[in-house]
Design a protein around this motif. Structure first.
Motif, mmCIF file in Angstrom:
data_model
loop_
_atom_site.group_PDB
_atom_site.id
_atom_site.type_symbol
_atom_site.label_atom_id
_atom_site.label_comp_id
_atom_site.label_asym_id
_atom_site.label_seq_id
_atom_site.Cartn_x
_atom_site.Cartn_y
_atom_site.Cartn_z
ATOM 1 N N LYS A 163 -11.918 45.044 -11.263
ATOM 2 C CA LYS A 163 -13.149 44.365 -10.582
ATOM 3 C C LYS A 163 -13.525 43.212 -12.015
ATOM 4 O O LYS A 163 -14.903 43.730 -11.379
ATOM 5 C CB LYS A 163 -14.218 44.461 -9.749
ATOM 6 C CG LYS A 163 -13.259 44.819 -8.470
ATOM 7 C CD LYS A 163 -13.686 44.665 -7.225
ATOM 8 C CE LYS A 163 -13.050 45.294 -5.589
ATOM 9 N NZ LYS A 163 -12.052 44.168 -5.261
ATOM 10 N N ASP A 164 -13.166 42.904 -13.227
ATOM 11 C CA ASP A 164 -14.253 42.873 -13.838
ATOM 12 C C ASP A 164 -13.067 41.572 -14.895
ATOM 13 O O ASP A 164 -11.800 41.733 -14.758
ATOM 14 C CB ASP A 164 -14.596 43.862 -14.983
ATOM 15 C CG ASP A 164 -15.786 44.281 -14.741
ATOM 16 O OD1 ASP A 164 -16.648 43.400 -13.993
ATOM 17 O OD2 ASP A 164 -16.069 45.479 -15.575
ATOM 18 N N PRO A 165 -13.725 40.825 -15.928
ATOM 19 C CA PRO A 165 -12.788 39.921 -17.151
ATOM 20 C C PRO A 165 -12.237 40.826 -17.365
ATOM 21 O O PRO A 165 -12.191 41.722 -17.395
ATOM 22 C CB PRO A 165 -13.879 38.647 -17.394
ATOM 23 C CG PRO A 165 -14.933 39.055 -16.525
ATOM 24 C CD PRO A 165 -15.388 40.844 -15.665
ATOM 25 N N VAL A 166 -11.279 40.334 -18.026
ATOM 26 C CA VAL A 166 -10.213 40.627 -19.098
ATOM 27 C C VAL A 166 -10.461 39.564 -20.390
ATOM 28 O O VAL A 166 -9.735 38.692 -20.088
ATOM 29 C CB VAL A 166 -8.686 40.552 -18.453
ATOM 30 C CG1 VAL A 166 -8.289 41.613 -20.073
ATOM 31 C CG2 VAL A 166 -8.933 42.112 -17.631
ATOM 32 N N ALA A 167 -10.700 39.463 -21.454
ATOM 33 C CA ALA A 167 -11.012 39.096 -22.035
ATOM 34 C C ALA A 167 -9.768 38.263 -23.030
ATOM 35 O O ALA A 167 -8.411 39.307 -23.221
ATOM 36 C CB ALA A 167 -11.645 39.385 -23.648
#
Length: 252
Positions: free
Chosen positions: A133-137
């Protein structure tokens, strides 16, 4: 809806062919949560690549000139939400415009707006990992050969709130808005939230839709800038995301 897709693909293909080779064609597809904008944007990109491969049969089946780019990766991280003055509200309203990194999204659009030249390299955008539940750069590549970028996101035609949304919209060649009846979107969102595990049951899913998604949707409609195309989304059994091979799981 298939007829509308046919028309938009034909329009975009013609516009691509008229676009100088030093320039990308940038298209932003927006709409309220549950409108069907992801399906539309992904389908248009797929069809454009199929057309290109038909005209270039010897260049490989995996190549194309269009990139589908969702803006999910521009969610603020959970840590960033926790650092806000009211973290409880920030987490509860995740998916609202203020829980996205609008300046970072604008920076991406500016990079893609720069002229293409022999030295142009691959540009990377973030994705969103639904497991953590977080972005992946730097997870979604946009190659120098990608001449058409089809963005998808709630706030891509928003003229209110953070100034970066409007500035990004003004840098697009085409703004498309997917219009839908609120009750149709609500029912889609309930099904989606239960299927994806975001909500435990339909009651919880309905509360999430009504207290967050549709609140955001009204802001999107009320703050919309003038767009080039309005696509009307209706319930169509042949236009299910799963039938198009498109992952519709979203976190906002």
């Amino acid at each position: 809806m298939e007829e509308q897709v046919d028309r938009l693909v034909s329009k975009t293909w013609a516009k691509y062919q008229q676009t100088p080779k030093s320039k990308r064609l940038l298209i932003a597809v927006s709409g309220i949560p549950g409108s069907g904008k992801t399906t539309l944007a992904a389908r248009v990109a797929q069809r454009l690549n199929a057309l290109w491969r038909e005209e270039n049969p010897g260049l490989g089946t995996g190549l194309g000139i269009a990139t589908f780019l969702p803006m999910d990766g521009y969610h603020l991280t959970r840590a960033q939400l926790s650092a806000m003055p009211d973290p409880n509200t920030a987490h509860a309203r995740r998916g609202a415009a203020f829980t996205f990194d609008a300046p970072a999204f604008l920076e991406l659009v500016k990079k893609l707006r720069q002229p293409l030249c022999p030295e142009t390299g691959t540009i990377y955008a973030p994705s969103f990992d639904h497991a953590v539940k977080d972005p992946v750069a730097n997870d979604l590549p946009i190659a120098a050969t990608s001449r058409v970028v089809v963005f998808e996101g709630n706030y891509l035609s928003l003229g209110t709130g953070a100034a970066e949304w409007k500035e990004a919209a003004e840098l697009m060649d085409e703004l498309w808005f997917v219009d839908v009846e609120e009750e149709v979107a609500r029912q889609r969102l309930i099904r989606r939230h239960v299927a994806s595990g975001i909500a435990a049951d339909e009651g919880e899913a309905a509360r999430r839709a009504e207290e967050n998604d549709l609140v955001n949707g009204r802001e999107i409609v009320e703050g919309r800038v003038e767009v080039h195309e309005v696509v009307f989304s209706r319930e169509d059994d042949e236009w299910k995301p799963e039938k198009q091979g498109i992952d519709m799981e979203r976190d906002g």
